[in-house]
Design a protein around this motif. Structure first.
Motif, PDB file in Angstrom:
ATOM      1  N   GLY A 144      13.712 -67.004 -83.954  1.00 44.77           N
ATOM      2  CA  GLY A 144      14.410 -65.689 -84.440  1.00 44.77           C
ATOM      3  C   GLY A 144      14.577 -64.574 -83.290  1.00 44.77           C
ATOM      4  O   GLY A 144      13.622 -64.623 -82.388  1.00 44.77           O
ATOM      5  N   ALA A 145      15.416 -63.721 -83.414  1.00 47.40           N
ATOM      6  CA  ALA A 145      15.621 -62.571 -82.364  1.00 47.40           C
ATOM      7  C   ALA A 145      16.064 -61.481 -83.193  1.00 47.40           C
ATOM      8  O   ALA A 145      16.692 -61.509 -84.291  1.00 47.40           O
ATOM      9  CB  ALA A 145      16.518 -63.085 -81.444  1.00 47.40           C
ATOM     10  N   TRP A 146      15.592 -60.337 -82.697  1.00 50.49           N
ATOM     11  CA  TRP A 146      15.884 -58.966 -83.163  1.00 50.49           C
ATOM     12  C   TRP A 146      16.714 -57.978 -82.107  1.00 50.49           C
ATOM     13  O   TRP A 146      16.174 -58.234 -81.061  1.00 50.49           O
ATOM     14  CB  TRP A 146      14.748 -58.483 -83.988  1.00 50.49           C
ATOM     15  N   ARG A 151       9.068 -49.691 -77.870  1.00 52.51           N
ATOM     16  CA  ARG A 151       7.773 -49.274 -78.503  1.00 52.51           C
ATOM     17  C   ARG A 151       7.019 -49.047 -77.409  1.00 52.51           C
ATOM     18  O   ARG A 151       7.021 -49.555 -76.323  1.00 52.51           O
ATOM     19  CB  ARG A 151       7.243 -50.305 -79.589  1.00 52.51           C
ATOM     20  N   GLU A 152       5.753 -48.292 -77.820  1.00 60.62           N
ATOM     21  CA  GLU A 152       4.798 -47.870 -76.914  1.00 60.62           C
ATOM     22  C   GLU A 152       4.198 -49.160 -76.290  1.00 60.62           C
ATOM     23  O   GLU A 152       3.907 -49.944 -76.914  1.00 60.62           O
ATOM     24  CB  GLU A 152       3.754 -47.319 -77.535  1.00 60.62           C
ATOM     25  N   GLY A 153       4.156 -49.508 -74.975  1.00 54.91           N
ATOM     26  CA  GLY A 153       3.325 -50.487 -74.570  1.00 54.91           C
ATOM     27  C   GLY A 153       4.287 -51.505 -73.985  1.00 54.91           C
ATOM     28  O   GLY A 153       3.900 -52.740 -73.641  1.00 54.91           O
ATOM     29  N   ASP A 154       5.427 -51.606 -74.376  1.00 57.60           N
ATOM     30  CA  ASP A 154       6.522 -52.710 -74.171  1.00 57.60           C
ATOM     31  C   ASP A 154       6.512 -53.242 -72.311  1.00 57.60           C
ATOM     32  O   ASP A 154       6.582 -52.051 -71.789  1.00 57.60           O
ATOM     33  CB  ASP A 154       8.028 -52.340 -74.469  1.00 57.60           C
ATOM     34  N   ARG A 155       6.520 -54.297 -72.460  1.00 54.05           N
ATOM     35  CA  ARG A 155       6.408 -55.117 -71.162  1.00 54.05           C
ATOM     36  C   ARG A 155       7.522 -56.248 -71.003  1.00 54.05           C
ATOM     37  O   ARG A 155       7.500 -56.909 -72.160  1.00 54.05           O
ATOM     38  CB  ARG A 155       4.878 -55.359 -70.528  1.00 54.05           C
ATOM     39  N   PHE A 156       7.754 -56.640 -69.930  1.00 55.77           N
ATOM     40  CA  PHE A 156       8.432 -57.584 -69.811  1.00 55.77           C
ATOM     41  C   PHE A 156       8.741 -58.140 -68.189  1.00 55.77           C
ATOM     42  O   PHE A 156       8.257 -57.500 -67.481  1.00 55.77           O
ATOM     43  CB  PHE A 156       9.857 -57.679 -70.447  1.00 55.77           C
ATOM     44  N   THR A 157       8.976 -59.462 -68.038  1.00 52.99           N
ATOM     45  CA  THR A 157       9.061 -59.886 -66.594  1.00 52.99           C
ATOM     46  C   THR A 157      10.707 -60.030 -66.491  1.00 52.99           C
ATOM     47  O   THR A 157      11.384 -61.023 -66.938  1.00 52.99           O
ATOM     48  CB  THR A 157       8.333 -61.199 -66.391  1.00 52.99           C
ATOM     49  N   PRO A 158      11.377 -58.969 -65.814  1.00 49.84           N
ATOM     50  CA  PRO A 158      12.677 -59.206 -65.464  1.00 49.84           C
ATOM     51  C   PRO A 158      12.871 -60.718 -64.786  1.00 49.84           C
ATOM     52  O   PRO A 158      12.286 -61.170 -63.909  1.00 49.84           O
ATOM     53  CB  PRO A 158      13.256 -58.101 -64.452  1.00 49.84           C
ATOM     54  N   ALA A 191       7.967 -63.512 -78.987  1.00 48.08           N
ATOM     55  CA  ALA A 191       6.993 -63.302 -77.746  1.00 48.08           C
ATOM     56  C   ALA A 191       7.334 -61.949 -76.855  1.00 48.08           C
ATOM     57  O   ALA A 191       6.692 -62.120 -75.828  1.00 48.08           O
ATOM     58  CB  ALA A 191       7.426 -64.634 -76.638  1.00 48.08           C
ATOM     59  N   GLY A 192       8.348 -61.279 -77.149  1.00 45.42           N
ATOM     60  CA  GLY A 192       8.663 -60.160 -76.549  1.00 45.42           C
ATOM     61  C   GLY A 192      10.032 -59.750 -76.225  1.00 45.42           C
ATOM     62  O   GLY A 192      10.788 -60.593 -76.904  1.00 45.42           O
TER      63      GLY A 192
END
Length: 223
Positions: A144-146, A151-158, A191-192
């Motif tokens: 699934g996806a939303w 949110r506080e602490g959000d991170r990702f790898t562009p 997963a983020g």
């Protein structure tokens, strides 16, 4: 005066309606005040003279990050080169919305259309993808996806990078105005973050030579 004000507004407003500080400061003081009055009227605000003078001084010289309350739920926000009119919104209205895959989902004032692609475009992914259209490895979204706000602490790898980044740092680097950051839509999976809509997608959900199914998400404005 009305003609001069109209011409002045064309010169000092950008496409988003933000006030270019350099252009604004070149105007005569009385013309600045008249421009400010007309801009406030667009939001249904009838400022007294003293408030108009204070607002003009704010636009001309306020430090980055400062806010000025115009009333009627509208503030002026001072950016690095521009001052923006920001309509206060209740961010609690931006609830998480599960995407229909495939299907059409509405949220955050936008329409998200998800569909599986049957073939890869001949021009390649770099040319095919736009700020409004992105592709993903569908299997990474099998759970699934939303659509949600940050949110506080959000991170990702562009995509194109190997290290994770704080979302807050990324939004600053791409020049997103501070008032928009808390309500900007993100596509996320279990997963983020998969996509900062209109900007970078994540390396974790990217299409690769091993991808079996390709998911496209296209974003348009509602209404």
């Amino acid at each position: 005066l009305n003609r001069m004000t109209g011409e002045a507004l064309k010169d000092c407003l950008d496409a988003r309606g933000a006030i270019n500080r350099e252009g604004f400061n070149k105007l005569h003081e009385s013309l600045r005040r008249r421009c400010l009055v007309q801009l406030a009227w667009r939001f249904g605000i009838d400022c007294p003279f003293e408030r108009v003078v204070e607002a003009c001084e704010f636009v001309a010289s306020a430090p980055t990050g400062q806010r000025f309350d115009l009333g009627n739920g509208v503030t002026l926000y001072s950016g690095r080169t521009h001052a923006e009119f920001v309509k206060d919104t209740d961010t609690s209205k931006h609830v998480d919305v599960r995407l229909k895959i495939p299907g059409v989902t509405e949220g955050f004032g936008k329409r998200f259309t998800a569909q599986l692609l049957l073939a890869r475009p001949p021009e390649g992914w770099a040319a095919y993808c736009t700020p409004q259209r992105q592709v993903f490895d569908a299997d990474t979204m099998a759970e699934g996806a939303w659509v949600r706000a940050r949110r506080e602490g959000d991170r990702f790898t562009p995509l194109g990078m190997t290290n994770m980044r704080k979302l807050s740092d990324y939004l600053v680097d791409v020049g997103m105005p501070a008032p928009q950051r808390d309500s900007h839509p993100l596509i996320v999976t279990a997963a983020g973050i998969a996509w900062v809509v209109g900007y970078a997608s994540s390396a974790q959900t990217a299409v690769t030579p091993l991808t079996r199914r390709i998911l496209q998400i296209e974003v348009t404005e509602c209404g």
